[in-house]
Design an enzyme around this catalytic site. Structure first.
Site, short mmCIF file in Angstrom:
data_model
loop_
_atom_site.label_atom_id
_atom_site.label_comp_id
_atom_site.label_asym_id
_atom_site.label_seq_id
_atom_site.Cartn_x
_atom_site.Cartn_y
_atom_site.Cartn_z
N ASP A 109 0.80 -1.23 0.00
CA ASP A 109 0.00 0.00 0.00
C ASP A 109 0.84 1.28 0.00
O ASP A 109 0.29 2.38 -0.03
CB ASP A 109 -0.97 0.00 1.20
CG ASP A 109 -0.27 -0.22 2.53
OD1 ASP A 109 0.91 -0.65 2.53
OD2 ASP A 109 -0.88 0.06 3.57
N GLU A 192 11.83 -4.10 12.38
CA GLU A 192 12.95 -3.44 11.70
C GLU A 192 14.20 -3.47 12.57
O GLU A 192 15.29 -3.85 12.13
CB GLU A 192 12.60 -1.97 11.38
CG GLU A 192 11.42 -1.76 10.45
CD GLU A 192 10.09 -1.62 11.18
OE1 GLU A 192 10.02 -1.99 12.36
OE2 GLU A 192 9.12 -1.16 10.55
C1 UGA Z 1 2.60 -0.72 10.00
C2 UGA Z 1 3.60 0.22 10.63
O1 UGA Z 1 3.02 1.50 10.78
C3 UGA Z 1 4.86 0.33 9.78
O2 UGA Z 1 5.83 1.09 10.48
C4 UGA Z 1 5.43 -1.02 9.48
O3 UGA Z 1 6.48 -0.88 8.57
C5 UGA Z 1 4.36 -1.85 8.87
O4 UGA Z 1 3.23 -1.94 9.75
C6 UGA Z 1 4.90 -3.19 8.59
O5 UGA Z 1 4.90 -4.03 9.49
O6 UGA Z 1 5.39 -3.39 7.48
P1 UGA Z 1 0.64 -0.40 8.31
O7 UGA Z 1 0.46 0.40 7.08
O8 UGA Z 1 -0.24 -0.12 9.48
O9 UGA Z 1 2.15 -0.21 8.78
O10 UGA Z 1 0.56 -1.96 8.02
P2 UGA Z 1 -0.07 -2.71 6.77
O11 UGA Z 1 0.15 -1.95 5.51
O12 UGA Z 1 -1.46 -3.11 7.10
O13 UGA Z 1 0.82 -4.03 6.74
C7 UGA Z 1 2.19 -3.99 6.42
C8 UGA Z 1 2.48 -5.00 5.30
O14 UGA Z 1 2.16 -6.30 5.75
C9 UGA Z 1 1.64 -4.74 4.06
O15 UGA Z 1 2.41 -4.95 2.90
C10 UGA Z 1 0.51 -5.75 4.18
O16 UGA Z 1 0.04 -6.18 2.91
C11 UGA Z 1 1.17 -6.89 4.93
N1 UGA Z 1 0.22 -7.61 5.82
C12 UGA Z 1 -0.68 -6.95 6.60
C13 UGA Z 1 0.25 -8.99 5.84
O17 UGA Z 1 1.06 -9.62 5.12
N2 UGA Z 1 -0.63 -9.67 6.66
C14 UGA Z 1 -1.55 -9.04 7.43
O18 UGA Z 1 -2.33 -9.71 8.13
C15 UGA Z 1 -1.57 -7.65 7.41
MN MN Z 2 0.65 0.01 5.12
#
Ligand code: UGA
Ligand code: MN
Length: 248
Positions: A109, A192
């Protein structure tokens, strides 16, 4: 150098739209290998169908989050299982003797300026740069003085050695082979920091990018989730024409 662009992704209504937008950004980047690592037990036929549309080299991996980490929806280590799977894929498939490759974690995203790829491509060991639209401060970035990292500006320091976002650094592939057991922890908020610490990164080794961390080339954008619409259809098989396919 080749760029391994690791994208953790997961099934939800927005997934295909996110991957389409990201894929069409990556189409503009030469010498890039896209690793799409999906948080689900099996590869999705729709995504297998989508990925060739971008005409870029890619690998599609399914690696679900272990169920024990799903218990608390507000404290899930998102994207960890799938990023780990992608790192292992690189360890298994990249030529150990070839240091001419760089690894970057690009969430599905986020928003990426094409200059970001020019910047990270020359990463010798570890590079860092600002991330926009994140946290209370609106930006997370290393602080640079005389070309060296002297600290970090981040809304959530949490006593981390490296208070940086997943999108704010790139590493040379060689580090994965130098530290073959280094991986990302299932520890929310510390993914990280613990990963970089496992790679034995030192502050004075960090290569500042994006004009000494004065430009924002990646944004932590988030897609608004709309509730699932209530479609008042009794039987999908009775839908006329193309609607039967569209709504299935
Ligand atoms: C949060 C934090 O604010 C970031 O600092 C952190 O880098 C990020 O999580 C992360 O862990 O990468 P946020 O935008 O709230 O960011 O998180 P998401 O975008 O919902 O998820 C992060 C990534 O993990 C995305 O690429 C998403 O597709 C993936 N994701 C999310 C999964 O693979 N499984 C899930 O159940 C949820
Ligand atoms: Mn995100």
């Amino acid at each position: 150098a080749l760029i391994y662009f690791i994208t953790p992704t997961y099934p939800r209504r927005e997934q295909i739209a996110e991957l389409t937008r990201l894929g069409q950004t990556l189409m503009h980047v030469p010498r890039l290998h896209w690793i799409v690592a999906d948080d689900r037990p099996d590869c999705s036929p729709q995504i297998m169908n989508l990925l060739p549309d971008f005409s870029i080299p890619y690998t599609y991996i399914a690696s679900p989050m272990p169920t024990i980490y799903r218990r608390d929806p507000n404290a899930m280590p998102r994207g960890v299982s799938n990023r780990r799977a992608a790192l292992n894929w690189i360890r298994l498939n990249h030529d150990v003797n070839d240091s001419d490759a760089v690894i970057y974690f690009g969430d599905d995203d986020n928003t990426f300026h094409l200059d970001l790829f020019k910047e990270i491509r020359s990463t010798k060991k570890i590079s860092m740069f600002p991330v926009g639209l994140i946290g209370e401060y609106g930006v997370s970035s290393p602080i640079i003085n005389n070309g060296k990292v002297i600290g970090f500006f981040d809304s959530w320091p949490a006593k981390r050695k490296f208070p940086v976002d997943m999108a704010g650094f790139a590493i040379n592939v060689q580090l994965l082979f130098k530290y073959p057991y280094a991986t990302m922890p299932y520890k929310v908020g510390f993914e990280e920091d613990r990963f970089l610490s496992a790679l034995a990164i030192q502050l004075d080794e960090i290569e500042p990018k994006a004009e000494n961390c004065t430009r924002i080339l990646v944004w932590h954008t988030q897609t608004v989730k709309k509730p699932k619409p209530v479609v008042m259809i009794k039987s999908k098989t009775t839908l006329p024409g193309s609607l039967a396919t569209l709504l299935n």
